[in-house]
Design an enzyme around this catalytic site. Structure first.
Site, PDB file in Angstrom:
ATOM      1  N   HIS A 286     -11.094   1.461 -10.663  1.00  0.00           N
ATOM      2  CA  HIS A 286      -9.916   2.224 -11.076  1.00  0.00           C
ATOM      3  C   HIS A 286      -9.940   2.494 -12.577  1.00  0.00           C
ATOM      4  O   HIS A 286      -9.655   3.611 -13.031  1.00  0.00           O
ATOM      5  CB  HIS A 286      -8.620   1.449 -10.761  1.00  0.00           C
ATOM      6  CG  HIS A 286      -8.366   1.228  -9.310  1.00  0.00           C
ATOM      7  ND1 HIS A 286      -8.123  -0.024  -8.790  1.00  0.00           N
ATOM      8  CD2 HIS A 286      -8.293   2.086  -8.263  1.00  0.00           C
ATOM      9  CE1 HIS A 286      -7.905   0.075  -7.491  1.00  0.00           C
ATOM     10  NE2 HIS A 286      -8.019   1.350  -7.139  1.00  0.00           N
TER      11      HIS A 286
ATOM     12  N   ARG B  17     -15.430   7.423  -3.406  1.00  0.00           N
ATOM     13  CA  ARG B  17     -16.600   6.542  -3.358  1.00  0.00           C
ATOM     14  C   ARG B  17     -17.657   7.081  -2.411  1.00  0.00           C
ATOM     15  O   ARG B  17     -18.838   6.908  -2.630  1.00  0.00           O
ATOM     16  CB  ARG B  17     -16.180   5.144  -2.880  1.00  0.00           C
ATOM     17  CG  ARG B  17     -15.302   4.410  -3.865  1.00  0.00           C
ATOM     18  CD  ARG B  17     -14.776   3.151  -3.231  1.00  0.00           C
ATOM     19  NE  ARG B  17     -14.032   3.520  -2.033  1.00  0.00           N
ATOM     20  CZ  ARG B  17     -12.945   2.907  -1.600  1.00  0.00           C
ATOM     21  NH1 ARG B  17     -12.490   1.871  -2.229  1.00  0.00           N
ATOM     22  NH2 ARG B  17     -12.321   3.318  -0.520  1.00  0.00           N
TER      23      ARG B  17
ATOM     24  N   LYS C 284       0.618   0.264   3.217  1.00  0.00           N
ATOM     25  CA  LYS C 284      -0.333  -0.839   3.176  1.00  0.00           C
ATOM     26  C   LYS C 284       0.399  -2.174   3.049  1.00  0.00           C
ATOM     27  O   LYS C 284       1.467  -2.261   2.453  1.00  0.00           O
ATOM     28  CB  LYS C 284      -1.290  -0.669   1.989  1.00  0.00           C
ATOM     29  CG  LYS C 284      -2.188   0.542   2.105  1.00  0.00           C
ATOM     30  CD  LYS C 284      -3.105   0.641   0.917  1.00  0.00           C
ATOM     31  CE  LYS C 284      -3.999   1.859   1.021  1.00  0.00           C
ATOM     32  NZ  LYS C 284      -4.896   1.992  -0.118  1.00  0.00           N
TER      33      LYS C 284
ATOM     34  N   SER D 138     -10.103  -2.405  -3.607  1.00  0.00           N
ATOM     35  CA  SER D 138      -9.164  -3.517  -3.746  1.00  0.00           C
ATOM     36  C   SER D 138      -9.255  -4.449  -2.543  1.00  0.00           C
ATOM     37  O   SER D 138      -9.133  -5.665  -2.677  1.00  0.00           O
ATOM     38  CB  SER D 138      -7.734  -2.996  -3.903  1.00  0.00           C
ATOM     39  OG  SER D 138      -7.600  -2.289  -5.113  1.00  0.00           O
TER      40      SER D 138
END
Length: 164
Positions: A19, A92, A43, A130
């Site tokens: 990040h 990614r 989440k 994460s």
């Protein structure tokens, strides 16, 4: 001259070097980046919203051009309320692109004034998320190369209370 402001939204649970890489690179393009922590994320978060905001503020304390905020509701509405015109999203892999492309198209249909800028992750962070950080940390694995020291300590403390 108007300032170029971008919003970098996410859950940041927790913030990682990946990040931070996107933030640093984004600041080469924009005058200011608002790291916008989503309040209404579906989440299951390890850290509370306040803990995440505090960690990010501390990590970015030396960078006056990056600020941290939270938002609810439609991201596009938040972006426009901040007088920003760009949403930054890190990618990614190809699998990230499919989802992010759909979201970007929806945001564009809501407001023609807001663009989405996709930034490919730097090579060392191509695998980093994460979720991976939390998994490794929960098993007492090394996360020193994945997160700043204060985040590593927060992870240790959090898992020490959970694993009692």
């Amino acid at each position: 001259m108007p300032r170029k402001i971008a919003v970098y939204p996410g859950s940041f649970d927790p913030i990682t070097y990946g990040h931070l890489d996107i933030i640093d690179r984004g600041l080469r393009i924009f005058d200011q980046i608002i790291v916008a922590v989503a309040r209404n994320s579906a989440k299951n978060s390890l850290f509370t919203i306040d803990e995440r905001v505090d960690m990010i503020q501390r990590v970015l304390a030396d960078n006056a051009r990056a600020r941290v905020d939270t938002f609810d509701g439609l991201l596009v509405d938040y972006v426009l309320s901040q007088k920003a015109t760009v949403i930054i999203r890190g990618l990614r892999a190809i699998s990230d692109f499919e989802y992010e492309f759909q979201i970007a198209q929806m945001n564009r249909s809501i407001s023609q004034e807001v663009e989405t800028l996709f930034m490919m992750t730097s090579v060392p962070y191509g695998y980093l998320s994460s979720s991976i950080v939390k998994e490794v940390s929960s098993l007492n694995g090394p996360v020193d190369s994945l997160v700043p020291p204060l985040v590593r300590e927060a992870l240790k403390a959090k898992f020490a209370t959970i694993n009692r």
